[in-house]
Each structure stands twice: as structure tokens, then as C-alpha cells.
Design a protein around this motif. Structure first.
Motif, PDB file in Angstrom:
ATOM      1  N   SER A 295       0.837  -1.190   0.062  1.00 27.93           N
ATOM      2  CA  SER A 295      -0.002  -0.011   0.123  1.00 27.93           C
ATOM      3  C   SER A 295       0.994   1.195  -0.118  1.00 27.93           C
ATOM      4  O   SER A 295       2.096   1.307   0.296  1.00 27.93           O
TER       5      SER A 295
ATOM      6  N   THR B  70       0.577   3.824   2.034  1.00 27.84           N
ATOM      7  CA  THR B  70       0.999   4.262   3.364  1.00 27.84           C
ATOM      8  C   THR B  70       2.484   3.361   4.001  1.00 27.84           C
ATOM      9  O   THR B  70       3.169   3.642   4.366  1.00 27.84           O
ATOM     10  N   GLN B  71       2.063   2.173   3.556  1.00 28.74           N
ATOM     11  CA  GLN B  71       3.383   1.158   3.979  1.00 28.74           C
ATOM     12  C   GLN B  71       4.656   1.500   3.098  1.00 28.74           C
ATOM     13  O   GLN B  71       5.650   1.887   3.818  1.00 28.74           O
TER      14      GLN B  71
ATOM     15  N   VAL C 239       6.114   4.307   4.882  1.00 25.20           N
ATOM     16  CA  VAL C 239       6.912   4.207   6.264  1.00 25.20           C
ATOM     17  C   VAL C 239       8.146   3.804   5.788  1.00 25.20           C
ATOM     18  O   VAL C 239       9.353   3.965   6.362  1.00 25.20           O
TER      19      VAL C 239
ATOM     20  N   GLY D  47      -4.800   3.042  -0.087  1.00 22.98           N
ATOM     21  CA  GLY D  47      -4.255   4.302   0.764  1.00 22.98           C
ATOM     22  C   GLY D  47      -3.907   5.313  -0.183  1.00 22.98           C
ATOM     23  O   GLY D  47      -4.564   6.059  -1.248  1.00 22.98           O
ATOM     24  N   LEU D  48      -2.695   5.837  -0.236  1.00 24.63           N
ATOM     25  CA  LEU D  48      -2.135   6.787  -1.107  1.00 24.63           C
ATOM     26  C   LEU D  48      -1.803   6.101  -2.362  1.00 24.63           C
ATOM     27  O   LEU D  48      -1.126   4.923  -2.317  1.00 24.63           O
TER      28      LEU D  48
ATOM     29  N   SER E   9       8.434  14.850   5.311  1.00 25.44           N
ATOM     30  CA  SER E   9       8.389  13.457   4.812  1.00 25.44           C
ATOM     31  C   SER E   9       9.588  12.516   5.248  1.00 25.44           C
ATOM     32  O   SER E   9       9.384  11.340   5.364  1.00 25.44           O
TER      33      SER E   9
END
Ligand code: CA
Length: 240
Positions: A36, A38-39, A42, A60-61, A77
Motif C-alpha cells: 500500500s 501508506t506502507q 513508512v 491508501g495513497l 516527509s
């Protein structure tokens, strides 16, 4: 090669991730995966990767947001991965808007689904080769036009004192034009020479890249000093 290069696959389809992972591993790459957007963000804060394979449609994004965050990082970021890390975009067949938007965000190449993993691995290698810098190399092959200096060994372009940030494709295009200064090329010729005959795009790709190059290298993009449009024919590089 002293250290394994790390390829980061951002793709929500497990089957695609797995097969691409396997092929890249067979070629000696280290592989990271995210399913995803989002992952992915991270992980990009924790790992410095050498190349990113980025699906556009993600939960997600989406891929556009990820690409923008990489290319235009803010303090917020906090990425461990550099803003010029090469990106290969995965897109769906026929979705021209996706492709052009991908290039606008500084993707280095794109691959249309469904694709052969072998083809994708070949693209990965080609993009990495283009981005390879060899700072220890002897000599200086730089081309200098007034205040514009293009250094092929470091893939670096400076305008006076200012270092410019070009994508690999923008650099290739500029380098090609500058190596053939004063020669006029059609968009089709540029597509074939800079992108290669196997490239799945059309001539608007060239237009988009020329525009972005001008925004970066021209003191006044509306009145170009370096890259000139020859109406009805194409473009030429000449310091005027
Ligand atoms: Ca997807």
C-alpha cells in the motif's frame, strides 16, 4: 558491484509482487515490498533504495502521491531514500493520462500491464545503468554552453553556480540534444534515439520532457536560450 542494489516494489497485487520479486532476486538484486502507499512511505523513511517500481493504482495513497513525495520531499516527509531515486511506473494499458502524469512527476520509465517480468527486469537494469555515476573516473567530458555545464560522468547539470535536479530521462534528452548541437530533430527521432524503439509511448512524451527541461535549464522558459522549437519540424539545441 560492491553492494547489492535494492529494488523497492510498491504494488498491491500479491501475484505481481511475488513474480517480480523472484525475477529480481535471480538477477542478484535485494528486494523490498510494500502493498500500500501508506506502507511504502513508512518503508521509504527507513530504507535507502536504489530503484522504485511503483504501481499507480494503490490502496491508501496512490502512486502519484508517492512519486510526488519522493521527488519533492518536505521536512515532514523525512525520507531515507533520495529525491532523484529512479522510478519505474506500472500503469494500465491505454491509460495515456496516467503515463503522462507519471512523467510529469519525474518517472524514469514506465511499463504497461500486463508485462513480462523479464521485460521489467531489463528496464530496471537499463535505468540503473543510466543512473550509474562514476565519480572516480579520469578526465572531464563535460559540455559547456555559456553558464550551462552538462557532466555525463556525474549525470550532473549546473547553471552557473546552481546545481539542477534532472530525472534520468531529462538528462538523457538534454545530453543527446547537446551532443548534436545545432542539429534539428523531430519528436519521433528523439523518441527513437532517447527512449528507444521498444518504447511504448508517443510523441507527446517528448513534448512533456522538453517542457520540463526548459523549466529547469532556461533562464526564461518562454524565450528559450538553449532548446529551440523549429515549428513543424522539431527541436534543436543551440546557445543563442
Ligand atoms: Ca494496483
Amino acid at each position: 558491484m560492491s553492494k547489492e542494489q535494492v529494488i523497492f516494489i510498491i504494488e498491491d497485487e500479491t501475484a505481481i509482487r511475488e513474480v517480480v520479486h523472484k525475477y529480481l532476486q535471480l538477477e542478484g538484486f535485494a528486494v523490498l515490498e510494500a502493498e500500500s502507499g501508506t506502507q511504502a512511505l513508512v518503508m521509504l523513511r527507513e530504507h535507502s533504495v536504489d530503484l522504485i517500481i511503483l504501481d499507480i493504482m494503490l490502496p491508501g495513497l496512490d502512486g502519484f502521491t508517492i512519486a510526488r513525495t519522493i521527488r519533492e520531499p518536505s521536512e515532514y516527509s523525512q525520507l531515507a531514500t533520495g529525491s532523484s531515486t529512479p522510478i519505474i511506473v506500472l500503469t494500465s494499458r491505454g491509460d495515456e493520462n496516467d503515463r503522462l502524469a507519471g512523467f510529469n512527476l519525474g518517472a524514469d520509465d514506465y511499463v504497461v500491464k500486463p508485462f513480462s517480468p523479464r521485460e521489467l527486469v531489463a528496464r530496471v537494469k537499463a535505468v540503473l545503468r543510466r543512473n550509474q555515476s562514476s565519480p572516480q573516473s579520469e578526465g572531464d567530458d563535460s559540455l559547456v554552453f555559456g553558464v550551462l555545464c552538462i557532466d555525463p560522468r556525474r549525470h550532473a547539470v549546473t547553471l552557473g553556480e546552481k546545481a539542477l535536479s534532472l530525472t534520468a530521462k531529462e538528462f538523457d534528452l538534454l545530453w543527446f540534444l547537446a551532443c548534436h548541437a545545432r542539429q534539428v530533430f523531430s519528436r519521433e527521432q528523439l523518441l527513437n534515439s532517447v527512449w528507444g524503439y521498444e518504447f511504448y509511448g508517443d510523441e507527446s512524451t517528448v513534448t512533456v520532457h522538453i517542457r520540463r527541461l526548459r523549466e529547469k535549464i532556461e533562464p526564461d522558459p518562454a524565450k528559450p536560450t538553449y532548446i529551440h522549437t523549429i515549428w513543424g519540424v522539431g527541436y534543436k539545441f543551440e546557445e543563442q
